[in-house]
Design an enzyme around this catalytic site. Structure first.
Site, PDB file in Angstrom:
ATOM      1  N   HIS A  66       0.830  -1.203   0.000  1.00 10.57           N
ATOM      2  CA  HIS A  66       0.000   0.000   0.000  1.00 10.57           C
ATOM      3  C   HIS A  66       0.868   1.258   0.000  1.00 10.57           C
ATOM      4  O   HIS A  66       0.578   2.235  -0.697  1.00 10.57           O
ATOM      5  CB  HIS A  66      -0.914  -0.032   1.234  1.00 10.57           C
ATOM      6  CG  HIS A  66      -1.697   1.218   1.455  1.00 10.57           C
ATOM      7  ND1 HIS A  66      -1.302   2.187   2.347  1.00 10.57           N
ATOM      8  CD2 HIS A  66      -2.845   1.674   0.893  1.00 10.57           C
ATOM      9  CE1 HIS A  66      -2.172   3.173   2.341  1.00 10.57           C
ATOM     10  NE2 HIS A  66      -3.124   2.887   1.472  1.00 10.57           N
ATOM     11  N   GLU A  69       2.160   1.823  -3.444  1.00 13.44           N
ATOM     12  CA  GLU A  69       1.110   2.394  -4.312  1.00 13.44           C
ATOM     13  C   GLU A  69       1.055   3.911  -4.164  1.00 13.44           C
ATOM     14  O   GLU A  69       0.985   4.653  -5.153  1.00 13.44           O
ATOM     15  CB  GLU A  69      -0.236   1.776  -3.958  1.00 13.44           C
ATOM     16  CG  GLU A  69      -1.428   2.389  -4.665  1.00 13.44           C
ATOM     17  CD  GLU A  69      -2.618   2.603  -3.752  1.00 13.44           C
ATOM     18  OE1 GLU A  69      -3.127   3.743  -3.707  1.00 13.44           O
ATOM     19  OE2 GLU A  69      -3.017   1.641  -3.074  1.00 13.44           O
ATOM     20  N   HIS A  70       1.089   4.393  -2.917  1.00  9.88           N
ATOM     21  CA  HIS A  70       1.063   5.836  -2.676  1.00  9.88           C
ATOM     22  C   HIS A  70       2.252   6.524  -3.331  1.00  9.88           C
ATOM     23  O   HIS A  70       2.102   7.567  -3.977  1.00  9.88           O
ATOM     24  CB  HIS A  70       1.105   6.103  -1.166  1.00  9.88           C
ATOM     25  CG  HIS A  70      -0.242   6.151  -0.521  1.00  9.88           C
ATOM     26  ND1 HIS A  70      -0.696   7.232   0.193  1.00  9.88           N
ATOM     27  CD2 HIS A  70      -1.238   5.240  -0.484  1.00  9.88           C
ATOM     28  CE1 HIS A  70      -1.913   6.997   0.640  1.00  9.88           C
ATOM     29  NE2 HIS A  70      -2.262   5.774   0.256  1.00  9.88           N
ATOM     30  N   GLU A 141      -4.097   7.864   7.692  1.00  9.95           N
ATOM     31  CA  GLU A 141      -5.054   6.962   7.044  1.00  9.95           C
ATOM     32  C   GLU A 141      -5.305   5.728   7.904  1.00  9.95           C
ATOM     33  O   GLU A 141      -6.450   5.282   8.052  1.00  9.95           O
ATOM     34  CB  GLU A 141      -4.510   6.555   5.671  1.00  9.95           C
ATOM     35  CG  GLU A 141      -5.458   5.688   4.865  1.00  9.95           C
ATOM     36  CD  GLU A 141      -4.916   5.339   3.481  1.00  9.95           C
ATOM     37  OE1 GLU A 141      -5.380   4.323   2.918  1.00  9.95           O
ATOM     38  OE2 GLU A 141      -4.038   6.058   2.975  1.00  9.95           O
TER      39      GLU A 141
END
Length: 432
Positions: A66, A69-70, A141
Site C-alpha cells: 500500500h 502504491e502511494h 489513514e
C-alpha cells in the site's frame, strides 16, 4: 494477438503476452465514449515474505504494498495526477490483499493517457526524504480506519480466522510497521513484483484493438527489464486448531456489531481454474439460498429483530485464502451468531435449498451480471478480480448456467464446518 469471441455477449476480447511477459487484454466497446485503462500487479498486502528461486527469503514490513502504491504517483518532476488532469483524465489506484492496480478514465487523448499510465508505473522514484514525509500521511489513514467500526469488525474476525497469516493485518499496515519502511525496501519490492511478467494491462472502451496494442508494444520495446524470474511467496501453515473461536472488543458504537466467518484451507480447494470458479459460483448461490434477502431465513431473522438492514455476507476466493463472512448490527449479538451458525451447519436440511429456488437465483445472478456489463467502470474494476487463469469475467455466464444443486451441496460440505468457524463482536463502550 489472439481474439476470443463471446457470441452470446457480443464481445470480442483481444489478448497478447509480450516478450517482456506483460499480459495485455483489450476490449473494444465502440458504443461508449469513455475508455478505462487498468495496470495491475499480482502483489498485495499479504505478500510480505518472498524470494527468487535459490535466493534467501526476505521479510518486509507490513503495509509496504500500500505504501508503494502511494509513492508511485510522486515523481521528481511532480505529482502524476497533475499530468492526467492536463490530459483530461481522472486517475486512481487501490491495493487489496492480493493486487495493486492503477487506472485512468478518459474520453479523449487515450494514447497519451495510456502511455502516461505505463510510464509512471514503470518508473519508480523514491528518496529517503519523500518516504519519511509519506509516513505521516499514511499513519493518518491508518488511524482513520482504526476509528471505523465496520473495518474493525472485519479485521477482528480475520484475526480470529487467520491468527498467523498476514491476511489479519490491515492492508495499510500499522503505524509501527510503516515507520520501518525505507526507500531501499520500496525499490526491492518494486523490482520483485512490478516486473511486466507479474502484471496485467486491461484497456476497455472506444478504442481500436490493433492500434492500441501497437501503442503498448512500442512503449514496452523502448524499455529495458530484467529477465523473467519466478517469485516464491511464503505463508504460515495453519490448521483449524489455530482458529480463535471468539473474541470481542469495545468501541464507540451505538449498537453491538457481530460477525461470523468460515475459513477454507487452500490444500483442500478443487484443482484447476474452471473447478475453482465453479466452486466460488456454487458457494455464492448456496449462501443466497440460505440467507439471501428473499429467503425465509432472512425474513424470519429480520422480523424477529435479530438482524436489520445492515446484514450482509460475502464469499471470497483469492490467491492464498478463501472464506465466507456474515455480519449485522444487532441488539442480540449472541443470538445472531448462533442463528447464523445453525443455518450454515444444517444447510443440507434447509427446505429452500432445492432445484426450483436454485434456478430462480441463477436467473437473478445472470440478470445482475448482464446489467453490470453496461458499466465500463464495473468491467474495468472487475476484470482482473475475476481472472482465473485463462478464464475471464466473460466466461462467468456459462459457469452460472452449469451449476447444479449437487455442486452447491458439495461446496457446502467442503466449507461449512464448525471447526472452521470464528466469531467476533464489537460492543458499545459503557457509559460512565
Amino acid at each position: 494477438m489472439n481474439k476470443k469471441v463471446y457470441s452470446t455477449l457480443n464481445e470480442k476480447l483481444y489478448t497478447e503476452v509480450l516478450d517482456n511477459g506483460l499480459t495485455v487484454f483489450i476490449l473494444p466497446k465502440r458504443e461508449f465514449h469513455k475508455t478505462y485503462g487498468l495496470f495491475s500487479t499480482n502483489y498485495g498486502s499479504i505478500d510480505n515474505e518472498f524470494a527468487y528461486q535459490g535466493e534467501k527469503r526476505k521479510k518486509v514490513p507490513d503495509g509496504i504494498a500500500h505504501f508503494l502504491e502511494h509513492k508511485m504517483f510522486e515523481k521528481k518532476e511532480g505529482d502524476i495526477f497533475q499530468e492526467f488532469g492536463r490530459l483530461g483524465a481522472s486517475a486512481n489506484a487501490f491495493t487489496s490483499f492480493t493486487k495493486t492496480s492503477y487506472l485512468f478514465s478518459a474520453t479523449d487523448h487515450i494514447k497519451d493517457n495510456l502511455l502516461t499510465l505505463l510510464d509512471f508505473v514503470q518508473a519508480p522514484y523514491f528518496t529517503p526524504e519523500t518516504v519519511e514525509k509519506e509516513k505521516g500521511i499514511i499513519a493518518q489513514e491508518i488511524q482513520m480506519y482504526q476509528d471505523n467500526p465496520d473495518w474493525q469488525l472485519f479485521f477482528g474476525l480475520l484475526q480470529n480466522l487467520y491468527p498467523k497469516h498476514p491476511l489479519h493485518i490491515d492492508i495499510a499496515g500499522t503505524v509501527n510497521s510503516i515507520d520501518k519502511i525505507t526507500a531501499d525496501d520500496l525499490y526491492e519490492c518494486y523490482q520483485t513484483f512490478y516486473h511486466p511478467s507479474n502484471m496485467i494491462l486491461f484497456v476497455v472502451g472506444n478504442i481500436d484493438p490493433q492500434e492500441t496494442m501497437s501503442w503498448v508494444k512500442n512503449n514496452q520495446a523502448e524499455k529495458n527489464f530484467t529477465d523473467i524470474r519466478e517469485i516464491y511467496r511464503y505463508f504460515p501453515q495453519e490448521t483449524t486448531f489455530d482458529i480463535n473461536s471468539y473474541s470481542s472488543k469495545t468501541m464507540s458504537v451505538s449498537r453491538p456489531k457481530a460477525t461470523l466467518g468460515v475459513r477454507g484451507f487452500q490444500e483442500n480447494l478443487p484443482k484447476g481454474d474452471k473447478a475453482q470458479l465453479r466452486f466460488r459460483t456454487a458457494m455464492n448461490l448456496l449462501l443466497q439460498l440460505l440467507l439471501g434477502n428473499t429467503s425465509k431465513n432472512y425474513l424470519r431473522l429480520y422480523q424477529e429483530g435479530i438482524i436489520d438492514d445492515s446484514f450482509g455476507f460475502d464469499f471470497s476466493l483469492e490467491r492464498s485464502f478463501h472464506m465466507a463472512d456474515f455480519s449485522s448490527d444487532t441488539g442480540r449479538p449472541e443470538e445472531f451468531l448462533q442463528e447464523i451458525e445453525d443455518i450454515l451447519l444444517n444447510f443440507a436440511n434447509e427446505e429452500e435449498v432445492n432445484e426450483e429456488n436454485l434456478e430462480r437465483l441463477k436467473k437473478k445472478m445472470l440478470g445482475k451480471y448482464f446489467q453490470s456489463l453496461n458499466s465500463l467502470e464495473f468491467i474495468a474494476n472487475q476484470f482482473t478480480q475475476d481472472l482465473f487463469g485463462t478464464l475471464t469475467l466473460f466466461d462467468l455466464p456459462e459457469i452460472i448456467r452449469s451449476i447444479q444443486l449437487q455442486d452447491c451441496l458439495d461446496a457446502g460440505n467442503y466449507l461449512l464446518k464448525k471447526e472452521a468457524m470464528a466469531r467476533f463482536c464489537l460492543k458499545p463502550e459503557k457509559e460512565v
